[in-house]
Enzyme design. Structure first.
Site, PDB file in Angstrom:
ATOM      1  N   GLU A  61       5.593 -23.943  10.621  1.00 35.66           N
ATOM      2  CA  GLU A  61       4.521 -23.189   9.982  1.00 35.66           C
ATOM      3  C   GLU A  61       5.036 -22.126   9.017  1.00 35.66           C
ATOM      4  O   GLU A  61       4.317 -21.207   8.644  1.00 35.66           O
ATOM      5  CB  GLU A  61       3.622 -22.565  11.048  1.00 35.66           C
ATOM      6  CG  GLU A  61       2.922 -23.606  11.901  1.00 35.66           C
ATOM      7  CD  GLU A  61       1.959 -23.025  12.919  1.00 35.66           C
ATOM      8  OE1 GLU A  61       1.857 -21.783  13.003  1.00 35.66           O
ATOM      9  OE2 GLU A  61       1.304 -23.799  13.632  1.00 35.66           O
TER      10      GLU A  61
ATOM     11  N   LYS B 165      -9.626 -24.752  16.698  1.00 43.04           N
ATOM     12  CA  LYS B 165      -8.981 -25.752  15.854  1.00 43.04           C
ATOM     13  C   LYS B 165      -9.916 -26.946  15.730  1.00 43.04           C
ATOM     14  O   LYS B 165     -10.264 -27.577  16.742  1.00 43.04           O
ATOM     15  CB  LYS B 165      -7.643 -26.194  16.465  1.00 43.04           C
ATOM     16  CG  LYS B 165      -6.603 -25.083  16.548  1.00 43.04           C
ATOM     17  CD  LYS B 165      -5.362 -25.545  17.288  1.00 43.04           C
ATOM     18  CE  LYS B 165      -4.266 -24.497  17.255  1.00 43.04           C
ATOM     19  NZ  LYS B 165      -3.086 -24.897  18.072  1.00 43.04           N
TER      20      LYS B 165
END
Length: 436
Positions: free
Chosen positions: A207, A341
């Site tokens: 990330e 999510k």
């Protein structure tokens, strides 16, 4: 104008170079909605099912079966549906699949269609996506979210270079999205400088965070403190720290405890709780995500009893954006926040229902990206439209992350939108002791 005329899916690549699904929805008047589906590395057992081919292509990670489902059975079923009727469309998709966790058609197939349709709906109305999502969510005042940003990474995001998955910066004193991103950018640059000075590697994790390979969580927190101060900022006052333990990936099912490999020890649930409490006592930690395993319900209750009035305790693998799991957590008094999510849930409507339920239970929602991302900026609009108050995108590196930060900056040009600041951290107090 708003009826679905054509659906087309394709296999594209995510930020890790792995296949994922992208879907186009075209209405009768030629309005296009497009969405790409993210993928996780640290995944919970109860997530909606990501369908992979299991063939030789891409080491079994291809998604051509999911793509074929969109182009065939799903396209046939939704043709003629009104994109403005999001709940009806999503309900039809779930019913069409007919299996637990969307295992038959694949959540990646279903979600791609769900998100693409919502984009088409917004475009048909010449409305910004975040405004349309606000309407779907029943939110009257969309709000720009406070970002929490990866600085140091380990766990499954960085080849287990550290036991704990992520250490993140929250720019608590920022008064705008622009300032917030600038502040965390300074912290990340300072972290790289500190690591170079100490002879540490500055390799990137999934990330975009830095992967120093430290031996303990405490060592990482000390490096965070040094990085914040080197940036000319005050820990706790200007920048708070969030920690994503991702404890499910540490759980040793055979032994029934947590494997802290880098520290060279195993820890019981009680010892994990003591370790987290020690971090909160000695560092400006204001949020802890997945501090314990997804099925360690007794541990979660104890962790919440000890820290629930002091910091945000966020369930990711623990809740998997699942309404039933969240409801059980609320009843049990476990955690006080939920990571959101879209691909864990499988539909836009289902995701909005989780955010609504969290808010009704006074649990803080955190809209989040995945470790395997695309350049689709949908979650930026989702965080604004639902007034979630927080967003977790990743570090301020790599186009798959920056596309989402840049979308927040574009949205912020609407001066009627307020910045959430620290409203999603009701337990936080600044260094002076007053609410931030």
């Amino acid at each position: 104008m708003t009826l679905i005329e054509r659906v087309h899916a394709r296999q594209i690549l995510d930020s890790r170079g792995r296949p994922t699904v992208e879907v186009d929805v075209v209405t009768t008047h030629g309005v296009l909605g497009r969405a790409a589906v993210p993928s996780g590395a640290s995944t919970g057992t109860h997530e909606a099912w990501e369908l992979r081919d299991g063939e030789a292509e891409y080491a079994g990670l291809g998604v051509r079966t999911a793509v074929a489902h969109v182009n065939g059975e799903i396209a046939d079923a939704v043709r003629g549906f009104d994109v403005l009727e999001q709940r009806r469309l999503d309900s039809a998709l779930v019913g069409l699949d007919g299996s637990e966790q969307l295992r038959r058609l694949g959540a990646n197939a279903v979600l791609g269609l769900s998100l693409a349709a919502s984009r088409a709906a917004a475009a048909c109305q010449e409305m910004p996506l975040h405004r349309w999502l606000a309407r779907l969510a029943g939110v009257t005042t969309p709000t720009l979210p406070m970002p929490m940003v990866n600085i140091l990474s380990g766990g499954l995001h960085a080849g287990r270079g550290m036991d704990v998955q992520d250490f993140l910066a929250v720019p608590v004193s920022a008064t705008s999205v622009d300032e917030a991103i600038s502040v965390v950018g300074r912290v990340r640059s300072s972290a790289a400088e500190v690591m170079k000075t100490k002879g540490m590697t500055t390799l990137l994790a999934d990330e975009g965070g830095l992967s120093p390979g430290l031996e303990s969580g405490r060592a990482a927190l000390e490096l965070m403190m040094e990085s914040i101060e080197r940036a000319g900022l005050t820990p706790g006052h200007d920048v708070g720290i969030a920690v994503d333990v991702a404890a499910h990936s540490l759980w040793d099912a055979e032994r029934g405890d947590y494997d802290l490999t880098r520290e060279g020890r195993h820890a019981t649930s009680a010892e994990m709780i003591d370790m987290i409490c020690d971090w909160v006592d000695h560092f400006p930690v204001i949020s802890v995500e997945d501090g314990l395993d997804e099925e360690d319900w007794d541990g979660w209750q104890e962790l919440t009893r000890r820290l629930g009035e002091r910091v945000n305790l966020i369930g990711d693998d623990f809740f998997t954006t699942n309404l039933g799991r969240l409801g059980r957590g609320v009843t049990a008094g476990a955690a006080n926040g939920v990571l959101v999510k879209v691909n864990q849930n499988g539909t836009l409507t289902g995701t909005l229902d989780v955010i609504r339920a969290a808010r009704e239970a006074a649990y803080v929602p955190v809209v989040s990206a995945r470790s395997g991302e695309t350049e689709d900026s949908f979650i930026s609009d989702l965080a604004v439209g639902t007034a979630a108050g927080q967003i977790k995108i990743g570090s301020v590196r790599c186009s798959d992350r920056l596309s989402k930060y840049n979308q927040l900056l574009r949205i912020a040009e609407d001066t009627t939108l307020e910045f959430a600041r620290m409203s999603a951290y009701p337990r936080h107090r600044s260094a002076s002791g007053s609410p931030a």
